[in-house]
Design a protein around this motif. Structure first.
Motif, PDB file in Angstrom:
ATOM      1  N   PRO A 242     -11.645   6.292   1.842  1.00  0.00           N
ATOM      2  CA  PRO A 242     -10.513   6.560   2.732  1.00  0.00           C
ATOM      3  C   PRO A 242     -10.987   7.184   4.044  1.00  0.00           C
ATOM      4  CG  PRO A 242     -10.628   8.229   1.021  1.00  0.00           C
ATOM      5  CD  PRO A 242     -11.697   7.219   0.710  1.00  0.00           C
TER       6      PRO A 242
ATOM      7  N   LEU B 118     -10.192   2.539  -1.997  1.00  0.00           N
ATOM      8  CA  LEU B 118      -9.813   1.228  -2.515  1.00  0.00           C
ATOM      9  C   LEU B 118     -11.046   0.626  -3.170  1.00  0.00           C
ATOM     10  CD1 LEU B 118      -7.987  -1.330  -2.715  1.00  0.00           C
ATOM     11  CD2 LEU B 118      -8.831  -1.961  -0.449  1.00  0.00           C
TER      12      LEU B 118
ATOM     13  N   GLY C 182      -6.160   9.669   1.763  1.00  0.00           N
ATOM     14  CA  GLY C 182      -5.696   8.818   0.672  1.00  0.00           C
ATOM     15  C   GLY C 182      -6.786   8.468  -0.323  1.00  0.00           C
TER      16      GLY C 182
ATOM     17  N   LEU D 279      -3.681   1.477   3.268  1.00  0.00           N
ATOM     18  CA  LEU D 279      -4.248   2.674   2.632  1.00  0.00           C
ATOM     19  C   LEU D 279      -5.121   3.457   3.612  1.00  0.00           C
ATOM     20  CD1 LEU D 279      -5.311   1.252  -0.851  1.00  0.00           C
ATOM     21  CD2 LEU D 279      -3.469   2.886  -0.415  1.00  0.00           C
TER      22      LEU D 279
ATOM     23  N   SER E 189      -8.775   6.187  -7.689  1.00  0.00           N
ATOM     24  CA  SER E 189      -8.800   5.106  -6.708  1.00  0.00           C
ATOM     25  C   SER E 189      -7.634   4.166  -6.934  1.00  0.00           C
ATOM     26  CB  SER E 189     -10.094   4.304  -6.866  1.00  0.00           C
ATOM     27  OG  SER E 189     -11.217   5.147  -6.872  1.00  0.00           O
ATOM     28  N   VAL E 190      -7.358   3.358  -5.924  1.00  0.00           N
ATOM     29  CA  VAL E 190      -6.505   2.188  -6.116  1.00  0.00           C
ATOM     30  C   VAL E 190      -7.467   1.041  -6.407  1.00  0.00           C
ATOM     31  CG1 VAL E 190      -4.992   0.530  -4.972  1.00  0.00           C
ATOM     32  CG2 VAL E 190      -4.620   2.980  -4.646  1.00  0.00           C
TER      33      VAL E 190
ATOM     34  N   ALA F  33       0.829  -1.214   0.000  1.00  0.00           N
ATOM     35  CA  ALA F  33       0.000   0.000   0.000  1.00  0.00           C
ATOM     36  C   ALA F  33       0.859   1.258   0.000  1.00  0.00           C
ATOM     37  CB  ALA F  33      -0.930   0.001   1.217  1.00  0.00           C
TER      38      ALA F  33
ATOM     39  N   LEU G  59      -3.591  -4.428   2.270  1.00  0.00           N
ATOM     40  CA  LEU G  59      -3.595  -3.236   1.421  1.00  0.00           C
ATOM     41  C   LEU G  59      -4.576  -2.202   1.955  1.00  0.00           C
ATOM     42  CD1 LEU G  59      -3.635  -4.213  -2.350  1.00  0.00           C
ATOM     43  CD2 LEU G  59      -2.442  -2.304  -1.311  1.00  0.00           C
TER      44      LEU G  59
ATOM     45  N   ARG H 201      -0.609   4.515  -5.429  1.00  0.00           N
ATOM     46  CA  ARG H 201      -1.217   5.844  -5.453  1.00  0.00           C
ATOM     47  C   ARG H 201      -2.486   5.770  -6.304  1.00  0.00           C
ATOM     48  NH1 ARG H 201       3.768   7.969  -9.103  1.00  0.00           N
ATOM     49  NH2 ARG H 201       2.869   7.570 -11.151  1.00  0.00           N
TER      50      ARG H 201
END
Length: 173
Positions: free
Chosen positions: A77, A84, A81, A58, A111-112, A28, A54, A32
């Protein structure tokens, strides 16, 4: 299509589920917004365990569990951040065309995005991606209480986003 995608890779042996969670937490730190992570490995290999780490790394809200029945779950988040987006592509036959139909209330580039069973299904989403392949290191787990069932985890970074990122150092415990 004409450009050559660069690729780097590194491998880790992960002895326990707790260390798989820690590995996810360290991963994580390298991610980004806009990153696409594909998780591959047989059932029970540790994909969701890695994704849970992860999520912790995050700092997102909600327990990261297997999204098998919902197909995709958004974890917003808790701090500043990226969210996810955790996807289970096992039942996404049509690849990511179906992602648009999931009505995710989040923009994927912000987003991740972590996709379990994503290999050969979602690569068209991004030129830059991180493939994480988890294999059981032992063909047969030893019997007995507390027996270790180690995993071999291979990280393959594809595309210019990952040039200059030292995966091995970033993942070191």
């Amino acid at each position: 299509m004409g450009h050559q995608l660069t690729e780097t890779s590194t491998r880790r042996t992960v002895p326990t589920p707790e260390e798989m969670t820690d590995l996810g937490r360290r991963l994580a730190g390298l991610l980004r917004a806009g990153d696409l992570v594909l998780l591959s490995g047989e059932l029970g290999a540790g994909k969701t365990t890695l994704a849970r780490g992860l999520g912790a790394g995050l700092g997102v809200r909600g327990a990261v569990t297997s999204p098998t029945f919902v197909i995709a779950r958004v974890h917003p988040p808790l701090a500043g951040g990226p969210p996810l987006v955790h996807v289970d592509a096992y039942r996404l036959g049509g690849g990511l065309d179906e992602m648009a139909d999931l009505d995710l209330d989040v923009a994927l580039p912000e987003s991740v995005v972590v996709v379990e069973w994503g290999e050969d299904r979602v690569e068209e989403l991004a030129d830059d991606r991180l493939h994480v392949v988890i294999h059981r290191a032992l063909t047969q787990a030893p019997a007995g209480e507390g027996a270790e069932d180690p995993r071999e985890v291979t990280f393959r970074a594809v595309g210019p986003r990952w040039q200059g990122v030292d995966l091995a150092a970033g993942l070191a415990g």
